[in-house]
Design an enzyme around this catalytic site. Structure first.
Site, PDB file in Angstrom:
ATOM      1  N   GLU A 113       0.855  -1.185   0.000  1.00 27.23           N
ATOM      2  CA  GLU A 113       0.000   0.000   0.000  1.00 27.23           C
ATOM      3  C   GLU A 113       0.888   1.230   0.000  1.00 27.23           C
ATOM      4  OE1 GLU A 113      -2.234  -0.256   3.617  1.00 27.23           O
ATOM      5  OE2 GLU A 113      -3.185  -2.137   3.020  1.00 27.23           O
ATOM      6  N   LYS A 115       2.206   4.694   1.634  1.00 26.80           N
ATOM      7  CA  LYS A 115       2.317   5.205   2.996  1.00 26.80           C
ATOM      8  C   LYS A 115       1.918   6.677   2.949  1.00 26.80           C
ATOM      9  CE  LYS A 115       5.304   5.145   7.025  1.00 26.80           C
ATOM     10  NZ  LYS A 115       5.069   6.500   7.439  1.00 26.80           N
ATOM     11  N   ASP A 117       1.102  10.344   3.899  1.00 24.74           N
ATOM     12  CA  ASP A 117       1.839  11.200   4.823  1.00 24.74           C
ATOM     13  C   ASP A 117       0.884  12.171   5.509  1.00 24.74           C
ATOM     14  OD1 ASP A 117       3.936  12.239   6.159  1.00 24.74           O
ATOM     15  OD2 ASP A 117       4.778  13.353   4.477  1.00 24.74           O
ATOM     16  N   TYR A 232      -6.778   2.111   6.365  1.00 26.21           N
ATOM     17  CA  TYR A 232      -5.796   1.096   5.995  1.00 26.21           C
ATOM     18  C   TYR A 232      -5.756  -0.149   6.887  1.00 26.21           C
ATOM     19  CZ  TYR A 232      -2.944   3.770   9.345  1.00 26.21           C
ATOM     20  OH  TYR A 232      -2.491   4.420  10.449  1.00 26.21           O
ATOM     21  N   LYS A 319      10.651   3.642   3.292  1.00 25.32           N
ATOM     22  CA  LYS A 319      10.569   5.104   3.158  1.00 25.32           C
ATOM     23  C   LYS A 319      11.348   5.576   1.935  1.00 25.32           C
ATOM     24  CE  LYS A 319      10.049   7.479   6.870  1.00 25.32           C
ATOM     25  NZ  LYS A 319       9.114   8.248   7.652  1.00 25.32           N
ATOM     26  N   CYS A 413      12.176  49.601  -2.558  1.00 24.14           N
ATOM     27  CA  CYS A 413      11.349  48.777  -3.442  1.00 24.14           C
ATOM     28  C   CYS A 413      12.040  48.616  -4.806  1.00 24.14           C
ATOM     29  CB  CYS A 413       9.977  49.422  -3.616  1.00 24.14           C
ATOM     30  SG  CYS A 413       8.966  48.556  -4.822  1.00 24.14           S
ATOM     31  N   CYS A 416       9.773  50.622  -7.503  1.00 18.57           N
ATOM     32  CA  CYS A 416       9.514  52.068  -7.524  1.00 18.57           C
ATOM     33  C   CYS A 416      10.495  52.854  -6.662  1.00 18.57           C
ATOM     34  CB  CYS A 416       8.072  52.353  -7.091  1.00 18.57           C
ATOM     35  SG  CYS A 416       7.792  52.035  -5.346  1.00 18.57           S
ATOM     36  N   CYS A 431       6.316  47.512   0.534  1.00 17.56           N
ATOM     37  CA  CYS A 431       6.508  48.803  -0.120  1.00 17.56           C
ATOM     38  C   CYS A 431       5.230  49.595   0.157  1.00 17.56           C
ATOM     39  CB  CYS A 431       6.699  48.616  -1.622  1.00 17.56           C
ATOM     40  SG  CYS A 431       6.488  50.170  -2.498  1.00 17.56           S
ATOM     41  N   CYS A 437       3.287  52.448  -7.091  1.00 16.59           N
ATOM     42  CA  CYS A 437       4.170  51.319  -7.393  1.00 16.59           C
ATOM     43  C   CYS A 437       3.451  50.418  -8.410  1.00 16.59           C
ATOM     44  CB  CYS A 437       4.466  50.581  -6.090  1.00 16.59           C
ATOM     45  SG  CYS A 437       5.575  49.195  -6.265  1.00 16.59           S
TER      46      CYS A 437
HETATM   47  S1  IVH Z   1      -0.522   0.199   8.792  1.00 15.51           S
HETATM   48  C1  IVH Z   1       0.202  -1.927  12.858  1.00 15.51           C
HETATM   49  N1  IVH Z   1      -0.776   1.325   6.441  1.00 15.51           N
HETATM   50  O1  IVH Z   1       2.448   5.175   8.944  1.00 15.51           O
HETATM   51  C2  IVH Z   1       0.294  -1.270  11.509  1.00 15.51           C
HETATM   52  N2  IVH Z   1       0.106   2.649   8.200  1.00 15.51           N
HETATM   53  O2  IVH Z   1       4.383   4.021  11.603  1.00 15.51           O
HETATM   54  C3  IVH Z   1      -0.445  -0.048  11.415  1.00 15.51           C
HETATM   55  N3  IVH Z   1       0.588   4.967   7.554  1.00 15.51           N
HETATM   56  O3  IVH Z   1       1.569   6.742  11.584  1.00 15.51           O
HETATM   57  C4  IVH Z   1      -0.064   0.843  10.331  1.00 15.51           C
HETATM   58  N4  IVH Z   1      -0.041   4.784   5.467  1.00 15.51           N
HETATM   59  O4  IVH Z   1      -0.539   6.162  10.324  1.00 15.51           O
HETATM   60  C5  IVH Z   1      -0.386   1.483   7.718  1.00 15.51           C
HETATM   61  N5  IVH Z   1      -1.078   2.169   4.310  1.00 15.51           N
HETATM   62  C6  IVH Z   1      -0.710   2.338   5.569  1.00 15.51           C
HETATM   63  C7  IVH Z   1      -0.219   3.579   6.048  1.00 15.51           C
HETATM   64  C8  IVH Z   1       0.182   3.682   7.374  1.00 15.51           C
HETATM   65  C9  IVH Z   1       0.443   5.596   6.384  1.00 15.51           C
HETATM   66  C10 IVH Z   1       1.140   5.608   8.776  1.00 15.51           C
HETATM   67  C11 IVH Z   1       0.476   5.273  10.061  1.00 15.51           C
HETATM   68  C12 IVH Z   1       1.561   5.440  11.083  1.00 15.51           C
HETATM   69  C13 IVH Z   1       2.807   5.230  10.300  1.00 15.51           C
HETATM   70  C14 IVH Z   1       3.420   3.913  10.655  1.00 15.51           C
END
Ligand code: IVH
Length: 676
Positions: A113, A115, A117, A232, A319, A413, A416, A431, A437
């Site tokens: 999946e 991740k 942010d 998720y 990551k 500025c 001007c 300014c 200006c």
């Molecule tokens: S699963 C026990 N799936 O990443 C497992 N986490 O340290 C639970 N996060 O802050 C996490 N996308 O909120 C999972 N597809 C995803 C995710 C995800 C983002 C975040 C989660 C947590 C950090 C994991």
């Protein structure tokens, strides 16, 4: 309408609204216009106000927000809120795969999946209803942010609420679903643009904005931030699934927003393909991701693998590397914005970063330049994190040329030549020559004609520039003189007869634009769309605003001293007053027809002073409540003051004056009774 009729209507509207909500926010397939949606919602809210005991905790009206959370309650998690262990290389992932294969027998299937942010959230449901939303906190306990979470449209309040009773999904009586709340880059950029226009500090990135938003006390503000949420992971006792993939597919059917970016992988190579694909394509997503999550699919295998103290052994995060590059700072130039705000820009030797070539980066303001001690000729580190505009994160001091002069921020500025000014609490230099200006003059006109202001769409930036250069318009009122010059304008290259007619029709139409937008269009510094609306609603017409003293302005919800000062300064300028008079004569709207910000008229005609500290409410709450009930808040005690709501440690001067004038003092409880 009888109560029974109201009940039926409320039920029907709620169902339809949730159905459209699902279509729009979860399935991304809207089937009615925003306008019709808002009309239905208004109708529902009106009925709920008329019949308060018919208001349900899962009503779609809850999404508008309004609840104030003073302090977020701490809640113990039913299931530990674990995080993931991180990996940064494919080697790390090979090790993970080996550990998994050693730990369990049989074929292994991974689910990959994205991740996301953002900020993790746990949503608890009982009998299909959202009962609590909690942040991760320290993993054992988090904060109860239910009121704020309810404003997030992607979070269902009642599962299947948009469907007929018969076709509602069967869901476990009790379960928790976890996911990530986030803000799309588009929403983030729009917020920052508004903040920039209003001279406020910019938000760093969508993740920080999400975290800040979720912890706001006023859920109505949260609602305005348009957060989104991907789910998720499902938690519960005896869930009727064999694996994670099935659970997510089913959760999607229940109405949760489970993204499509999931892949079932049988081999590590397939996992690597998924990673490589998204490392490359992540910039095309409308939201930020910082890696990929790999999970063992089978629940049985997950159980065998178990957990360490902090994270499951059956999942890992990969990551992405933050993309940085280093390049040479060739020049610092300065841009003058519409309000006269100066933005320093780093002009860089072009460098490839995150799929694009970066040539420029914002340096924001003098403090940032000072902090980084960045100098022309320096080799700088450029990073493309959450933000779209790349940022300079530091200087490679080892590579500093022997002659590199400390950057001296400009004092005049660049357009001007006027001496720049910087207010005490302001991050930016300005300014002050707004009338002389060129970018400010043109910028003020472009802002005036923009969509959210007067909406004269055939008078965009280019046409404004052209008509300004040709001497037809020097200020916003001149725009309304353009019909007189119809023939001459038609002579200009690029301005045919048809486009001139369109232009003039647009100008004529703009005379009907409501006052709140006219006020916004005037371009008073710090008065953005929202504050203009509030000022217009509260003070009702331009004369009241022009004559208002600081305390009358700050009596309006959310209008702080800085904004009040800016409004006063604007109208203290004779040229601005003359301009407004000209616009009045032309026939623009300078009177508000919107409903005042009142919920009742109980306090109409009464003036209040709020002083001291309170136990039940904050001072701002009290002020808002006064206004919402038609009363007026002022800062100083006078003979006209009706009541003082007195808290602890009330200012001694106010107390003395109140006693002298015999103004009635009441407690917060007594005030509460007045409006109940
Ligand atoms: S699963 C026990 N799936 O990443 C497992 N986490 O340290 C639970 N996060 O802050 C996490 N996308 O909120 C999972 N597809 C995803 C995710 C995800 C983002 C975040 C989660 C947590 C950090 C994991």
């Amino acid at each position: 309408m009888s109560k029974e009729e109201a009940r039926k209507k409320i039920e029907k509207l709620s169902k339809e609204l949730e159905e459209h909500n699902q279509k729009y926010y979860v399935l991304a397939k809207p089937s009615i216009s925003d306008y019709n949606f808002d009309r239905m919602l208004e109708e529902l809210m009106k009925l709920e106000k008329e019949f308060p005991d018919l208001l349900r905790s899962d009503s779609p009206s809850q999404r508008v927000g309004g609840a104030i959370t003073k302090e977020f309650k701490t809640v113990k998690h039913d299931f530990p809120f674990l995080s993931l262990s991180n990996s940064y290389s494919k080697e790390d992932l090979k090790d993970f795969d080996e550990r998994v294969r050693k730990g369990v027998s049989g074929t292994i299937e991974y689910i990959c999946e994205l991740k996301y942010d953002g900020v993790a959230i746990g949503l608890k449901y009982e009998n299909g209803k959202l009962i609590q939303a909690v942040t991760r906190g320290d993993g054992e306990q988090g904060d109860d942010i239910t009121a704020n979470a309810k404003t997030i449209r992607a979070i269902p309040l009642c599962l299947g609420a948009g469907r007929d009773l018969k076709s509602r999904p069967t869901v476990p009586d009790k379960f928790e679903i976890r996911g990530e709340v986030f803000m799309t880059r588009k929403v983030f950029d729009a917020i920052n643009k508004e903040r920039e226009e209003e001279g406020e500090a910019l938000l760093a990135n969508p993740r920080n904005s999400t975290a800040g938003t979720l912890k706001m006390q006023n859920s109505a503000v949260v609602a305005s931030r348009k957060l989104d949420c991907f789910m998720y992971m499902l938690y519960g006792k005896d869930l009727p699934f064999k694996n994670h993939y099935e659970s997510m597919k089913e959760a999607r059917k229940w109405g949760f927003k489970v993204p499509d970016y999931l892949a079932k992988c049988k081999t590590l190579d397939e996992v690597f393909d998924f990673i490589d694909h998204w490392d490359e394509d992540r910039h095309d997503l409308p939201f930020d991701i910082d890696g990929v999550v790999i999970k063992v699919n089978s629940y049985d295998q997950q159980k065998v693998l178990g957990f360490t103290a902090k994270s499951p052994r059956w999942a890992i995060a990969y990551k992405f590397k933050t993309e940085t590059a280093s390049t040479i700072l060739e020049e610092i130039t300065y841009q003058v914005g519409r309000t006269g705000a100066i933005t320093p820009v780093a002009n860089l030797k072009p460098v490839a970063l995150g799929g694009t070539t970066v040539k420029r980066a914002s340096l924001h303001n003098a403090d940032i330049i000072e902090k980084l001690d960045v100098r022309v000729g320096d080799t700088v580190f450029v990073e493309k994190g959450g933000e779209i505009i790349p940022k300079i994160t530091g200087v490679d001091m080892k590579k500093r040329p022997s002659i590199a002069h400390k950057t001296k921020y400009i004092s005049k500025c660049p357009e001007c030549g006027t001496e720049l000014v910087r207010g005490e609490d302001e991050a930016k230099h300005y300014c002050p020559n707004e009338w002389g200006c060129p970018p400010q003059i043109k910028g003020a006109m472009t802002h005036f004609t923009s969509r959210k202001a007067m909406n004269i769409d055939s008078l965009g930036e280019e046409t404004v520039d052209l008509l300004y250069e040709k001497g037809f318009i020097k200020n916003i009122a001149d725009i309304y003189e353009l019909p007189k010059h119809k023939k001459d304008i038609q002579e200009i290259d690029r301005m045919g007869e048809r486009s001139v007619s369109n232009l003039l029709a647009g100008i004529e139409e703009s005379k009907q634009v409501p006052f709140e937008r006219v006020l916004y269009a005037l371009g008073i510094r710090h008065v953005g769309e929202t504050l203009a609306k509030k000022l217009a609603r509260q003070l009702r017409n331009i004369d009241a605003i022009m004559e208002a003293a600081e305390d009358q302005l700050t009596a309006t919800n959310d209008i702080g001293g800085q904004v009040a000062k800016s409004v006063i300064d604007f109208f203290a300028e004779k040229k601005n007053r003359v301009l407004v008079e000209r616009l009045k004569k032309i026939g623009l709207q300078f009177e508000s027809h919107s409903t005042p910000l009142t919920q009742s008229a109980k306090l109409t005609g009464l003036t209040f002073v709020v002083s001291g500290t309170f136990t039940k409410f904050s001072r701002d709450d009290l002020k808002a409540a006064i206004e919402q009930n038609g009363g007026k808040v002022v800062g100083t005690v006078s003979g006209k003051t009706g009541y003082i709501i007195a808290g602890e440690n009330m200012g001694p001067e106010k107390l003395k004056k109140a006693e002298k004038l015999g103004v009635k003092m009441i407690s917060e409880d007594e005030f509460e009774k007045m409006i109940k």
